[in-house]
Write an enzyme that holds these catalytic residues in place. Structure first.
Site: not given
Ligand code: TEU
Ligand code: CA
Length: 579
Positions: A105, A212, A269, A344-345
């Protein structure tokens, strides 16, 4: 009609099935309750048997873990509970020895506030690294009260600015205050990122990066207030101001030129970017930016963009439209796409898009496997998806939610409403549907206490879900009708016919609300048809006349009926020559 043109140049990373591992929750080898790198190594045989080609490892770097490792305090060190540098090198080596590639990552929009760069930056106004982060003076309102430079809301709630006492300025952060944004406008800072976070790991032989929040490096640097749309809150939704900023493609080109010396791929992303033309600039091969991106439109369903926990209803038609949108957009172009429903989100796909009712969840998980397994693009699976793991139930106590985003949201509603019972139960309902925690609970390996994630007498960092007794790897391995064995079959089938499933042309052929039906065509004329019943009711259905020559290759159901689909049944039909 065969179209006889190969649209997409074949690449190993297009054909790969990528499996995301969330290190903390995958496998704990030493019973401290935290998953670790030796734990991953111990499961490589399992991953090879599943048929995955690439592992994506969630951030393993040194970190205070304010945001589960997405707050990095040293790009070149390992988070101690996860293991040592030796362990990560062994993981890379062993993964390769299993015939699997490995990507890490890449989190370079921001660092931890504990990173030495930030520590140095915050020392004084003329620190040599002052400009490596984004510092601005305060504003003062009519009453002389100190205010942040803008009224923007951060992604985890609260302002995007935090006051620094020592130097009497604010610093900028899209995420938590402990995650200050790097200042990509500063060329020296960018070079340090490339050396420390990118080259260092590529030189160790990894195979690429999941990048990311890649479209946020460039911001609108004039920092102006946005109109007030939420008068209840001191901050306002402003993500347009720090998403796809004016220099974004220039920055990504530079990153790309660092990667050019290695045979690796990137998947970026791309949050908050539904616009197709904007996306094409990131994924078209000739633009030389990223190899592919995650578009979040499907997993955002039911959420409000930028405001995850304001729930909205969505229909099966919305689900079908978003899920299949990029299939068509990339057609006849040199762009590439991803196929995924979990990471994971996000909450679990079975719970969010099908049914986690015990009467249906096995069928539902297999049906989603049929759909994903036959779509064009690089396929991504998230740990536990292959066994049909589901969300924590509505009875899950609020204290069990650990994610910073969940906790902040709940506390904000408590504060705004003075702990109003109705508002609090709504907030809990939103957590149960879309909190990031559902994906972050320990992996369910077997039916022993703690689900085989760690020993029975250890305490996992997040509680194991009660569903582990019914949903776990051990009970599914080798069992013909299990979700796991179905996924294995699906992955093999996909690879066997990659011209069709990985690269094929896509078109949807049915408008019935409850059914998702699409046809795939390979450049040599081979054809398949996927049908999925998205509902918990049986559906009358027969193969459309013009495809009546296709033969049933695979069904989620033991005894598929001729003119009827069972609840959540999924099927694939193919040209006879493929059987
Ligand atoms: O997430 C990217 C991100 O912008 C998220 O906030 C996304 O917009 C959201 O999930 C949508 O509702 C990445 C990682 O995957 C996340 O775990 C981290 O917290 C984030 O970046 C910060 O590094
Ligand atoms: Ca451990």
């Amino acid at each position: 009609m065969p179209h006889l043109v190969r649209n997409h140049e074949p690449k190993w990373w297009k054909e790969a099935v990528v499996y995301e591992i969330y290190v903390s929750s995958f496998k704990d080898s030493n019973n401290d309750g935290i998953g670790d790198i030796p734990g991953i190594i111990s499961k490589l045989d399992y991953l090879r048997d599943l048929g995955v080609d690439v592992l994506w490892i969630s951030p393993h770097y040194k970190s205070p873990q304010v945001d589960m490792g997405y707050d990095i305090s040293d790009y070149q060190q390992i988070h101690e509970p996860y293991g040592s540098t030796q362990d990560i090198d062994t993981l890379t080596e062993q993964t390769h020895a299993h015939g699997i590639k490995i990507i890490f990552d890449l989190v370079i929009n921001h660092t931890s506030d504990q990173h030495p760069w930030f520590q140095e930056s915050r020392q004084s106004l003329n620190s040599p690294k002052r400009d490596w982060y984004i510092w601005r003076p305060a504003r003062y309102d009519a009453n002389g009260k100190r205010c942040p430079p803008t009224n923007w809301r951060s992604n985890f709630g609260g302002p995007t600015w935090t006051w620094d006492e020592q130097t009497q300025q604010y610093y900028f952060h899209i995420y938590a205050p402990e995650q200050p944004d790097l200042n990509w406008e500063n060329p020296e800072c960018r070079q340090a990122i490339y050396d420390s976070a990118i080259r260092f790991w590529l030189d160790k032989g990894i195979d690429g990066f999941r990048v990311d929040t890649v479209n946020r490096y460039s911001k609108n640097m004039d920092f102006r207030d946005v109109p007030v749309t939420d008068p209840k809150d001191e901050t306002q939704l402003a993500f347009q101001n720090f998403t796809n900023g004016p220099r974004i493609h220039e920055f990504i080109s530079e990153v790309r030129s660092v990667l050019a010396d290695y045979d690796v791929f990137t998947v970026g992303e791309l949050p908050n970017t539904p616009d197709e033309a904007t996306v094409m600039r990131f994924i078209s091969a000739r633009e030389e930016q990223l190899d592919m991106v995650f578009n979040f439109d499907t997993v955002y369903l039911g959420q409000t963009p930028g405001d995850r926990f304001s729930l909205q209803t969505f229909t099966k038609a919305d689900f079908k439209r978003e899920l299949t949108r990029w299939q068509k957009v990339i057609q006849d172009t040199d762009a590439w796409t991803t196929v995924f429903l979990e990471n994971h989100d996000q909450g679990r796909s079975v719970s969010r898009f099908a049914s986690d009712d015990p009467a249906h969840r096995v069928q539902a998980a297999k049906m989603l496997s049929v759909v994903l397994g036959t779509m064009t693009g690089t396929l991504y699976l998230y740990q536990g998806q292959e066994i049909g793991m589901v969300n924590a139930p509505p009875s899950y106590p609020v204290e069990e939610y650990k994610c910073i985003r969940s906790v902040n949201h709940y506390n904000k509603i408590r504060k705004q409403t003075g702990d109003d019972p109705l508002a609090m139960s709504e907030a809990l309902d939103a957590l149960q549907k879309v909190a990031r925690d559902h994906a972050r609970v320990p992996m369910q390996w077997d039916d022993s206490a703690n689900a085989g994630f760690c020993d029975a007498n250890a305490t996992p960092w997040m509680r194991v879900l009660d569903t582990y007794k019914d949903i776990n790897v051990a009970s599914q391995v080798g069992k013909k009708d299990s979700v796991l064995e179905f996924w294995k079959k699906m992955v093999r089938f996909r690879k066997q016919h990659k011209e069709l499933f990985v690269y094929g042309r896509f078109h949807a052929i049915d408008e019935r609300e409850d059914l998702l039906v699409f046809v795939k065509e390979a450049f040599d004329g081979k054809t398949s048809l996927t049908v999925a019943n998205l509902s918990d009711q049986p559906q009358e259905w027969t193969l459309p006349e013009s495809y009546s020559g296709l033969k049933l290759a695979l069904s989620t159901c033991g005894t598929p009926e001729n003119s009827r689909l069972s609840e959540f049944e999924g099927r694939v039909y193919v040209s006879e020559t493929l059987l």
